[in-house]
Design a protein around this motif. Sequence first.
Motif, mmCIF file in Angstrom:
data_model
loop_
_atom_site.group_PDB
_atom_site.id
_atom_site.type_symbol
_atom_site.label_atom_id
_atom_site.label_comp_id
_atom_site.label_asym_id
_atom_site.label_seq_id
_atom_site.Cartn_x
_atom_site.Cartn_y
_atom_site.Cartn_z
ATOM 1 N N TRP A 128 15.006 -5.787 51.264
ATOM 2 C CA TRP A 128 16.185 -5.674 50.408
ATOM 3 C C TRP A 128 17.319 -6.616 50.816
ATOM 4 O O TRP A 128 17.941 -7.245 49.939
ATOM 5 N N PRO A 129 17.654 -6.785 52.087
ATOM 6 C CA PRO A 129 18.728 -7.735 52.442
ATOM 7 C C PRO A 129 18.437 -9.163 52.000
ATOM 8 O O PRO A 129 19.366 -9.900 51.618
ATOM 9 N N ASN A 130 17.166 -9.574 52.059
ATOM 10 C CA ASN A 130 16.824 -10.929 51.622
ATOM 11 C C ASN A 130 17.024 -11.090 50.117
ATOM 12 O O ASN A 130 17.465 -12.150 49.643
ATOM 13 N N ARG A 131 16.701 -10.047 49.383
ATOM 14 C CA ARG A 131 16.924 -10.113 47.939
ATOM 15 C C ARG A 131 18.417 -10.185 47.617
ATOM 16 O O ARG A 131 18.830 -10.921 46.698
ATOM 17 N N THR A 190 14.250 -18.746 41.877
ATOM 18 C CA THR A 190 15.558 -19.323 41.616
ATOM 19 C C THR A 190 15.926 -20.199 42.827
ATOM 20 O O THR A 190 15.174 -20.268 43.799
ATOM 21 N N VAL A 191 17.071 -20.824 42.766
ATOM 22 C CA VAL A 191 17.504 -21.602 43.929
ATOM 23 C C VAL A 191 17.697 -20.681 45.133
ATOM 24 O O VAL A 191 17.293 -20.999 46.263
ATOM 25 N N GLY A 192 18.318 -19.529 44.897
ATOM 26 C CA GLY A 192 18.535 -18.595 46.004
ATOM 27 C C GLY A 192 17.225 -18.070 46.583
ATOM 28 O O GLY A 192 17.086 -17.953 47.811
ATOM 29 N N LYS A 193 16.270 -17.744 45.721
ATOM 30 C CA LYS A 193 14.968 -17.279 46.219
ATOM 31 C C LYS A 193 14.244 -18.373 46.997
ATOM 32 O O LYS A 193 13.559 -18.114 48.003
ATOM 33 N N GLN A 194 14.377 -19.609 46.542
ATOM 34 C CA GLN A 194 13.718 -20.699 47.263
ATOM 35 C C GLN A 194 14.334 -20.889 48.654
ATOM 36 O O GLN A 194 13.621 -21.140 49.631
ATOM 37 N N VAL A 195 15.665 -20.778 48.746
ATOM 38 C CA VAL A 195 16.323 -20.947 50.040
ATOM 39 C C VAL A 195 15.852 -19.884 51.034
ATOM 40 O O VAL A 195 15.601 -20.172 52.215
ATOM 41 N N LEU A 196 15.673 -18.640 50.574
ATOM 42 C CA LEU A 196 15.284 -17.546 51.466
ATOM 43 C C LEU A 196 13.781 -17.270 51.469
ATOM 44 O O LEU A 196 13.328 -16.304 52.090
ATOM 45 N N GLY A 197 13.019 -18.121 50.789
ATOM 46 C CA GLY A 197 11.563 -17.978 50.829
ATOM 47 C C GLY A 197 11.040 -16.788 50.071
ATOM 48 O O GLY A 197 10.098 -16.129 50.524
ATOM 49 N N TYR A 252 6.790 -7.880 41.333
ATOM 50 C CA TYR A 252 7.122 -7.774 42.756
ATOM 51 C C TYR A 252 7.959 -8.985 43.153
ATOM 52 O O TYR A 252 7.808 -10.073 42.578
ATOM 53 N N VAL A 253 8.797 -8.804 44.143
ATOM 54 C CA VAL A 253 9.446 -9.928 44.828
ATOM 55 C C VAL A 253 8.847 -9.972 46.221
ATOM 56 O O VAL A 253 8.945 -9.013 46.992
ATOM 57 N N ILE A 254 8.199 -11.094 46.554
ATOM 58 C CA ILE A 254 7.478 -11.224 47.811
ATOM 59 C C ILE A 254 8.081 -12.355 48.632
ATOM 60 O O ILE A 254 8.842 -13.184 48.135
ATOM 61 N N THR A 255 7.728 -12.375 49.896
ATOM 62 C CA THR A 255 8.129 -13.465 50.781
ATOM 63 C C THR A 255 6.963 -14.405 50.971
ATOM 64 O O THR A 255 5.793 -13.996 50.961
ATOM 65 N N LEU A 256 7.246 -15.664 51.133
ATOM 66 C CA LEU A 256 6.209 -16.701 51.283
ATOM 67 C C LEU A 256 5.989 -17.039 52.754
ATOM 68 O O LEU A 256 6.832 -16.765 53.581
#
Length: 256
Positions: A128-131, A190-197, A252-256
Amino acid sequence: MSTPTPPPGYGPQDPQQPGQYGQPGQPGQQPGQPGQYGQQPGYGQQQPRYGGQPGYGQQQPGYGQQPGYGQQPQYGQQPGYPQQPGQPGQYGQQPGQPGQYGQQPGYGPYGQPGGGFGGGIPGNLAAWPNRVGAWFIDSLIIGIPAGIGGAIAGNTSNTVVAIIGVIFYLAGLGLAIWNILIRQGSTGQTVGKQVLGLKLVGADTGQPIGVGKTFLRQLTHILDGLACYIGYLWPLWDEKRQTFADKINNTYVITL
Protein backbone atom coordinates in the motif's frame (compact mmCIF):
# COMPACT_ATOMS: atom_id res chain seq x y z
CA MET A 1 28.97 -130.44 -19.80
CA SER A 2 26.84 -128.23 -22.05
CA THR A 3 25.61 -124.77 -20.91
CA PRO A 4 21.85 -124.72 -20.33
CA THR A 5 19.89 -122.47 -22.61
CA PRO A 6 18.06 -119.69 -20.67
CA PRO A 7 14.32 -119.39 -21.13
CA PRO A 8 12.97 -116.77 -23.51
CA GLY A 9 13.11 -113.20 -22.09
CA TYR A 10 16.23 -113.80 -19.96
CA GLY A 11 19.83 -113.29 -20.65
CA PRO A 12 21.61 -110.90 -22.99
CA GLN A 13 19.69 -109.94 -26.04
CA ASP A 14 19.90 -107.32 -28.68
CA PRO A 15 18.95 -103.95 -27.09
CA GLN A 16 16.99 -103.02 -30.17
CA GLN A 17 14.75 -106.08 -29.93
CA PRO A 18 11.56 -106.12 -27.93
CA GLY A 19 11.38 -108.14 -24.79
CA GLN A 20 14.70 -106.85 -23.45
CA TYR A 21 15.27 -107.35 -19.78
CA GLY A 22 13.98 -104.37 -17.85
CA GLN A 23 11.68 -103.21 -20.65
CA PRO A 24 8.04 -103.92 -21.19
CA GLY A 25 7.64 -106.32 -23.95
CA GLN A 26 6.03 -103.93 -26.42
CA PRO A 27 7.16 -104.37 -29.95
CA GLY A 28 9.19 -101.47 -31.41
CA GLN A 29 9.67 -99.78 -28.08
CA GLN A 30 12.74 -97.54 -28.19
CA PRO A 31 14.92 -96.92 -25.16
CA GLY A 32 14.17 -93.63 -23.30
CA GLN A 33 10.60 -93.38 -24.52
CA PRO A 34 7.75 -92.92 -22.03
CA GLY A 35 6.74 -96.19 -20.56
CA GLN A 36 10.33 -97.47 -20.26
CA TYR A 37 11.07 -99.31 -17.09
CA GLY A 38 12.48 -97.00 -14.43
CA GLN A 39 11.54 -93.78 -16.27
CA GLN A 40 8.04 -93.11 -15.07
CA PRO A 41 6.71 -89.52 -15.15
CA GLY A 42 7.28 -87.50 -11.95
CA TYR A 43 4.63 -87.25 -9.32
CA GLY A 44 1.91 -84.81 -10.34
CA GLN A 45 3.51 -84.28 -13.77
CA GLN A 46 1.26 -84.43 -16.77
CA GLN A 47 2.12 -86.64 -19.67
CA PRO A 48 3.41 -84.58 -22.58
CA ARG A 49 0.83 -84.18 -25.24
CA TYR A 50 1.28 -85.25 -28.78
CA GLY A 51 3.57 -82.89 -30.71
CA GLY A 52 5.10 -81.33 -27.57
CA GLN A 53 2.16 -79.07 -26.71
CA PRO A 54 1.92 -77.67 -23.15
CA GLY A 55 0.09 -79.79 -20.61
CA TYR A 56 -3.43 -79.31 -19.35
CA GLY A 57 -4.01 -75.94 -17.61
CA GLN A 58 -0.89 -74.31 -19.04
CA GLN A 59 -1.45 -71.15 -21.08
CA GLN A 60 0.17 -70.88 -24.43
CA PRO A 61 2.13 -67.71 -25.23
CA GLY A 62 0.41 -65.22 -27.51
CA TYR A 63 1.24 -64.97 -31.16
CA GLY A 64 4.62 -63.29 -31.68
CA GLN A 65 5.33 -63.03 -27.94
CA GLN A 66 7.76 -64.64 -25.63
CA PRO A 67 6.42 -65.34 -22.18
CA GLY A 68 8.10 -63.21 -19.48
CA TYR A 69 9.64 -64.78 -16.44
CA GLY A 70 7.05 -65.21 -13.74
CA GLN A 71 4.32 -63.23 -15.51
CA GLN A 72 2.08 -63.34 -18.51
CA PRO A 73 3.01 -60.74 -21.15
CA GLN A 74 0.35 -58.23 -22.10
CA TYR A 75 -0.77 -57.67 -25.61
CA GLY A 76 1.74 -55.51 -27.52
CA GLN A 77 4.26 -55.38 -24.63
CA GLN A 78 7.73 -56.79 -24.82
CA PRO A 79 8.57 -59.14 -21.97
CA GLY A 80 11.37 -58.56 -19.56
CA TYR A 81 11.67 -54.82 -20.01
CA PRO A 82 10.60 -52.36 -17.33
CA GLN A 83 7.91 -49.96 -18.25
CA GLN A 84 8.98 -46.41 -18.92
CA PRO A 85 7.78 -43.77 -16.43
CA GLY A 86 4.78 -41.74 -17.46
CA GLN A 87 1.18 -42.59 -18.09
CA PRO A 88 0.09 -46.15 -17.33
CA GLY A 89 0.84 -48.49 -20.20
CA GLN A 90 2.34 -45.86 -22.48
CA TYR A 91 5.55 -46.91 -24.12
CA GLY A 92 8.39 -44.43 -24.35
CA GLN A 93 6.85 -41.76 -22.17
CA GLN A 94 9.15 -38.78 -21.95
CA PRO A 95 9.90 -37.22 -18.55
CA GLY A 96 7.82 -34.22 -17.61
CA GLN A 97 4.49 -35.61 -18.81
CA PRO A 98 1.50 -35.77 -16.45
CA GLY A 99 1.45 -38.82 -14.29
CA GLN A 100 5.22 -39.26 -14.12
CA TYR A 101 6.50 -40.49 -10.81
CA GLY A 102 8.18 -37.77 -8.79
CA GLN A 103 7.13 -34.91 -11.03
CA GLN A 104 7.41 -31.56 -9.34
CA PRO A 105 4.40 -29.22 -9.28
CA GLY A 106 4.40 -26.33 -11.72
CA TYR A 107 5.35 -22.85 -10.66
CA GLY A 108 3.27 -19.81 -11.40
CA PRO A 109 4.56 -16.42 -12.52
CA TYR A 110 7.17 -14.72 -10.38
CA GLY A 111 8.35 -18.04 -8.92
CA GLN A 112 5.44 -18.58 -6.54
CA PRO A 113 4.33 -22.25 -6.28
CA GLY A 114 0.78 -22.64 -7.52
CA GLY A 115 0.46 -18.88 -7.95
CA GLY A 116 0.02 -16.88 -11.08
CA PHE A 117 -2.99 -15.54 -12.90
CA GLY A 118 -6.12 -17.29 -14.06
CA GLY A 119 -7.59 -17.61 -10.57
CA GLY A 120 -4.46 -17.55 -8.42
CA ILE A 121 -2.87 -14.64 -6.57
CA PRO A 122 0.43 -13.29 -7.89
CA GLY A 123 3.30 -13.64 -5.46
CA ASN A 124 4.42 -10.00 -5.47
CA LEU A 125 1.42 -7.78 -4.94
CA ALA A 126 2.25 -4.13 -4.47
CA ALA A 127 2.36 -2.80 -0.93
CA TRP A 128 0.00 0.00 0.00
CA PRO A 129 2.72 2.63 0.71
CA ASN A 130 4.21 2.06 -2.75
CA ARG A 131 0.84 2.59 -4.35
CA VAL A 132 0.41 5.83 -2.43
CA GLY A 133 3.86 6.96 -3.55
CA ALA A 134 3.03 6.28 -7.22
CA TRP A 135 -0.24 8.19 -6.86
CA PHE A 136 1.60 11.15 -5.33
CA ILE A 137 4.08 11.34 -8.25
CA ASP A 138 1.26 11.21 -10.80
CA SER A 139 -0.65 13.87 -8.91
CA LEU A 140 2.31 16.22 -9.10
CA ILE A 141 2.73 15.65 -12.84
CA ILE A 142 -0.93 16.43 -13.48
CA GLY A 143 -1.65 18.85 -10.68
CA ILE A 144 1.22 21.32 -11.14
CA PRO A 145 0.30 22.59 -14.65
CA ALA A 146 -3.42 22.33 -13.96
CA GLY A 147 -3.04 24.21 -10.67
CA ILE A 148 -0.97 26.94 -12.26
CA GLY A 149 -3.45 27.39 -15.10
CA GLY A 150 -6.42 27.52 -12.75
CA ALA A 151 -4.73 30.07 -10.53
CA ILE A 152 -3.84 32.35 -13.43
CA ALA A 153 -7.18 32.18 -15.21
CA GLY A 154 -9.19 32.74 -12.07
CA ASN A 155 -7.33 35.74 -10.74
CA THR A 156 -6.87 38.06 -13.68
CA SER A 157 -8.95 40.29 -15.86
CA ASN A 158 -6.40 40.33 -18.61
CA THR A 159 -7.56 38.24 -21.52
CA VAL A 160 -4.09 37.24 -22.62
CA VAL A 161 -3.08 36.11 -19.16
CA ALA A 162 -6.36 34.24 -18.79
CA ILE A 163 -5.69 32.41 -22.05
CA ILE A 164 -2.26 31.40 -20.79
CA GLY A 165 -3.87 30.09 -17.64
CA VAL A 166 -6.34 28.01 -19.65
CA ILE A 167 -3.50 26.57 -21.69
CA PHE A 168 -1.73 25.41 -18.54
CA TYR A 169 -4.94 23.92 -17.26
CA LEU A 170 -5.57 22.04 -20.51
CA ALA A 171 -1.99 20.81 -20.45
CA GLY A 172 -2.59 19.27 -17.05
CA LEU A 173 -5.79 17.63 -18.32
CA GLY A 174 -3.97 16.27 -21.36
CA LEU A 175 -1.24 14.86 -19.15
CA ALA A 176 -3.91 13.12 -17.06
CA ILE A 177 -5.48 11.51 -20.13
CA TRP A 178 -2.11 10.42 -21.53
CA ASN A 179 -0.58 9.24 -18.25
CA ILE A 180 -3.53 7.50 -16.59
CA LEU A 181 -5.61 6.25 -19.50
CA ILE A 182 -3.39 5.81 -22.55
CA ARG A 183 -0.03 5.01 -20.97
CA GLN A 184 -1.38 2.92 -18.10
CA GLY A 185 -3.93 1.16 -20.30
CA SER A 186 -1.34 0.06 -22.87
CA THR A 187 1.69 -0.60 -20.66
CA GLY A 188 0.20 -1.03 -17.20
CA GLN A 189 2.30 1.83 -15.83
CA THR A 190 1.82 5.50 -15.18
CA VAL A 191 4.93 7.60 -14.68
CA GLY A 192 4.58 7.19 -10.92
CA LYS A 193 4.13 3.42 -11.18
CA GLN A 194 7.17 3.16 -13.43
CA VAL A 195 9.32 5.13 -10.97
CA LEU A 196 8.35 2.79 -8.09
CA GLY A 197 8.35 -0.39 -10.15
CA LEU A 198 4.60 -1.07 -10.11
CA LYS A 199 2.26 -2.34 -12.81
CA LEU A 200 -1.51 -2.57 -13.24
CA VAL A 201 -2.57 -5.92 -14.77
CA GLY A 202 -5.71 -8.00 -15.26
CA ALA A 203 -6.19 -10.81 -12.76
CA ASP A 204 -7.02 -13.33 -15.50
CA THR A 205 -4.26 -12.54 -17.98
CA GLY A 206 -1.46 -10.77 -16.10
CA GLN A 207 -1.35 -8.22 -18.95
CA PRO A 208 -2.30 -4.52 -19.22
CA ILE A 209 -6.07 -4.07 -19.29
CA GLY A 210 -6.38 -1.58 -22.14
CA VAL A 211 -7.59 2.00 -22.36
CA GLY A 212 -11.31 1.26 -22.13
CA LYS A 213 -11.15 -0.85 -19.00
CA THR A 214 -8.71 1.59 -17.44
CA PHE A 215 -11.28 4.34 -17.96
CA LEU A 216 -13.96 2.22 -16.24
CA ARG A 217 -11.57 1.55 -13.37
CA GLN A 218 -11.03 5.28 -12.92
CA LEU A 219 -14.79 5.82 -12.76
CA THR A 220 -15.22 3.14 -10.11
CA HIS A 221 -12.62 4.90 -7.96
CA ILE A 222 -15.61 7.05 -6.96
CA LEU A 223 -16.66 4.12 -4.74
CA ASP A 224 -13.23 4.11 -3.11
CA GLY A 225 -13.76 7.69 -2.04
CA LEU A 226 -17.08 7.03 -0.31
CA ALA A 227 -17.30 6.54 3.44
CA CYS A 228 -14.09 8.36 4.40
CA TYR A 229 -12.03 6.90 1.52
CA ILE A 230 -12.33 3.40 2.95
CA GLY A 231 -11.87 1.85 -0.50
CA TYR A 232 -8.42 3.41 -0.88
CA LEU A 233 -7.43 2.01 2.52
CA TRP A 234 -8.78 -1.49 1.80
CA PRO A 235 -5.44 -2.88 0.48
CA LEU A 236 -3.98 -2.45 3.98
CA TRP A 237 -5.80 -5.58 5.25
CA ASP A 238 -7.11 -7.21 2.08
CA GLU A 239 -5.45 -10.53 1.16
CA LYS A 240 -5.23 -9.54 -2.50
CA ARG A 241 -4.36 -5.90 -1.69
CA GLN A 242 -7.16 -4.58 -3.88
CA THR A 243 -9.22 -1.43 -3.67
CA PHE A 244 -12.93 -1.55 -4.43
CA ALA A 245 -12.15 -0.48 -8.00
CA ASP A 246 -9.67 -3.36 -8.35
CA LYS A 247 -12.21 -5.89 -7.12
CA ILE A 248 -14.94 -4.61 -9.44
CA ASN A 249 -12.65 -4.63 -12.48
CA ASN A 250 -10.69 -7.76 -11.45
CA THR A 251 -7.27 -6.11 -11.49
CA TYR A 252 -4.07 -6.26 -9.45
CA VAL A 253 -1.24 -3.81 -8.87
CA ILE A 254 2.00 -5.78 -8.71
CA THR A 255 5.67 -5.03 -8.27
CA LEU A 256 8.21 -5.86 -10.96
